[in-house]
Design an enzyme around this catalytic site. Structure first.
Site, PDB file in Angstrom:
ATOM      1  N   LYS A  35       0.855  -1.198   0.000  1.00 54.08           N
ATOM      2  CA  LYS A  35       0.000   0.000   0.000  1.00 54.08           C
ATOM      3  C   LYS A  35       0.886   1.242   0.000  1.00 54.08           C
ATOM      4  CE  LYS A  35      -0.196  -0.190   5.031  1.00 54.08           C
ATOM      5  NZ  LYS A  35      -0.935  -0.686   6.209  1.00 54.08           N
ATOM      6  N   ARG A 131     -10.468   0.021  15.058  1.00 53.00           N
ATOM      7  CA  ARG A 131     -10.625   0.823  13.846  1.00 53.00           C
ATOM      8  C   ARG A 131     -11.625   0.113  12.940  1.00 53.00           C
ATOM      9  NH1 ARG A 131      -4.614   1.961  11.607  1.00 53.00           N
ATOM     10  NH2 ARG A 131      -5.095  -0.168  10.973  1.00 53.00           N
ATOM     11  N   TYR A 253      16.217  29.900   8.558  1.00 50.46           N
ATOM     12  CA  TYR A 253      15.034  30.497   9.181  1.00 50.46           C
ATOM     13  C   TYR A 253      15.116  30.401  10.699  1.00 50.46           C
ATOM     14  CZ  TYR A 253      12.706  30.639   4.659  1.00 50.46           C
ATOM     15  OH  TYR A 253      12.370  30.903   3.356  1.00 50.46           O
ATOM     16  N   MET A 301      12.089  24.589   2.959  1.00 50.28           N
ATOM     17  CA  MET A 301      11.260  23.871   1.993  1.00 50.28           C
ATOM     18  C   MET A 301      12.115  23.102   0.980  1.00 50.28           C
ATOM     19  SD  MET A 301       8.280  25.358  -0.514  1.00 50.28           S
ATOM     20  CE  MET A 301       7.246  25.985   0.799  1.00 50.28           C
TER      21      MET A 301
HETATM   22  C1  PLP Z   1      -0.090  -1.671   6.795  1.00 42.15           C
HETATM   23  C2  PLP Z   1      -0.671  -2.954   7.251  1.00 42.15           C
HETATM   24  C3  PLP Z   1       0.131  -4.070   7.483  1.00 42.15           C
HETATM   25  C4  PLP Z   1       1.642  -4.025   7.438  1.00 42.15           C
HETATM   26  O1  PLP Z   1       2.105  -3.457   8.643  1.00 42.15           O
HETATM   27  P1  PLP Z   1       3.679  -3.334   8.938  1.00 42.15           P
HETATM   28  O2  PLP Z   1       3.728  -2.839  10.330  1.00 42.15           O
HETATM   29  O3  PLP Z   1       4.209  -2.354   7.969  1.00 42.15           O
HETATM   30  O4  PLP Z   1       4.239  -4.686   8.757  1.00 42.15           O
HETATM   31  C5  PLP Z   1      -0.480  -5.269   7.802  1.00 42.15           C
HETATM   32  N1  PLP Z   1      -1.821  -5.342   7.913  1.00 42.15           N
HETATM   33  C6  PLP Z   1      -2.630  -4.281   7.724  1.00 42.15           C
HETATM   34  C7  PLP Z   1      -4.091  -4.432   7.881  1.00 42.15           C
HETATM   35  C8  PLP Z   1      -2.082  -3.052   7.408  1.00 42.15           C
HETATM   36  O5  PLP Z   1      -2.889  -1.997   7.232  1.00 42.15           O
END
Ligand code: PLP
Length: 358
Positions: A35, A131, A253, A301
């Site tokens: 992802k 969640r 800055y 930036m």
């Molecule tokens: C992102 C995610 C993972 C992977 O988690 P890591 O800590 O990066 O290994 C596994 N399961 C779900 C549902 C996730 O959203």
């Protein structure tokens, strides 16, 4: 001429990291989590590099899954949050893309699928993260409704851990989920990177390694190298100006750094608009042509400044590693008060990426 900054992605390291992960869970299938554009490493490039070794890929967005299919990726794909609307569910069924079912409204869409279409579902259980997912108490009701549903093939039961990476571990979540999993009789998928490395009892049928594939440790105070992982991303940029400060002069800055002795600074072509964290303080490590140095002054930036006082040979064109093999991403993240995940995902589109595969 292009601005001298880039992110080098080492696909060989990512493949190595998958094999390390698979060795930790030798009896489970590994769904590589790609992802967020493979945590900033390029989802398609990573999927191609891992296709021979990963058993599947886990993603977030349907359009990314479709793009992988279009590009010829043949491994099973699962969407970690499932469909966001009915049209997505229909597309998943049509293209054979699996997805999580975490809420009743997604189940209602199943009734609308045209006869003959069938989608692969991973039933998501909320074991305490709070969640996504159904509570274990309603599992049997849901299974009764779903097991006979002609539009669904239940392929797994899954959950996600809130504290697998810290000393609290999985104790609060695992017993409830393990019971639900056993009651369901479905293939089990629970382990993120942290549980994969720490809790073999969670490995089940499928594991979901994410951050460890990219060479970072999910555990605070421990780097990926200490787990046998190799860093996959090197963010580097060149020095484009040099400044010699007298004692009492400041840089950047807010005059975020004031020299207490004559100080030679290099101005680096990387700033927070490239994804380098603005909150990184004085002293955050870098290397300059391989030699250790550190950040001085506030990150702007498009630029940041590093100390060259002890590096007389360094100057215009010297290469500064912001993170990579010599500067662990975890260390930069710790200085910035965040985690490696956020930094790797935040590398900006304007930073050119180059993929190496040996
Ligand atoms: C992102 C995610 C993972 C992977 O988690 P890591 O800590 O990066 O290994 C596994 N399961 C779900 C549902 C996730 O959203």
């Amino acid at each position: 001429m292009t601005r001298p900054i880039r992110a080098d992605i080492d696909l060989t390291a990512i493949r190595h990291n998958l094999l390390v992960s698979k060795n930790k869970a030798p009896n489970a299938k590994a769904y590589a989590v790609i992802k967020a554009d493979a945590y900033g490493h390029g989802a398609l490039q990573v999927a191609r590099a891992l296709e021979d070794n990963a058993d599947g890929f886990a993603l977030l967005r349907l359009e990314d899954a479709l793009a992988l299919k279009e590009a010829g990726i043949r491994r099973p794909l699962v969407l970690l949050e499932g469909a966001f609307d009915y049209e997505e569910l229909a597309a998943m069924a049509e293209h054979g893309i699996a997805g999580a079912f975490h809420s009743p409204y997604q189940l209602d869409w199943l009734d609308r699928l045209p006869a003959g279409l069938r989608v692969k579902g991973w039933l998501k259980i909320n074991s305490g993260m709070n969640r996504l997912g159904f509570r274990p108490e309603v599992l049997l009701d849901i299974l009764n409704r779903l097991k006979a549903h002609p539009a669904l093939r239940l392929s797994a039961i899954m959950t996600h851990f809130a504290t697998a990476d810290d000393p609290r571990g999985i104790g609060r979540q695992w017993p409830a989920f393990a019971k639900a999993a056993a009651d369901s009789g479905l293939p089990v998928c629970a382990a993120n990177s942290a549980a994969l490395f720490r809790y073999p009892e969670t490995h089940g049928t499928f594991v979901r390694p994410g951050v460890c594939l990219y060479g970072c440790s999910p555990f605070e105070g421990q780097t990926g190298s200490e787990l046998g992982l190799k860093p996959a991303m090197t963010l580097s940029a060149d020095i484009i100006a040099v400044q010699n400060l007298d004692s009492g002069e400041s840089v950047g800055y807010g005059c975020g750094f004031t020299a207490d002795k004559p100080t030679r600074l290099g101005v680096v072509a990387c700033g927070y608009a490239d994804g380098y964290p603005r909150v990184a303080p004085n002293g955050t490590p870098v290397t300059v042509d391989g030699a250790p140095s550190s950040l001085v002054g506030r990150v702007s930036m498009d630029m940041l400044t590093v100390d060259l006082s002890h590096l007389p040979q360094a100057g215009i064109g010297s290469r500064v590693e912001l993170w990579g093999p010599h500067v662990p991403l975890e260390t930069v993240a710790r200085h910035a008060g965040t985690i490696s995940y956020e930094l790797m995902c935040a590398v900006a589109p304007r930073v050119p990426r180059a993929w190496q595969d040996n």
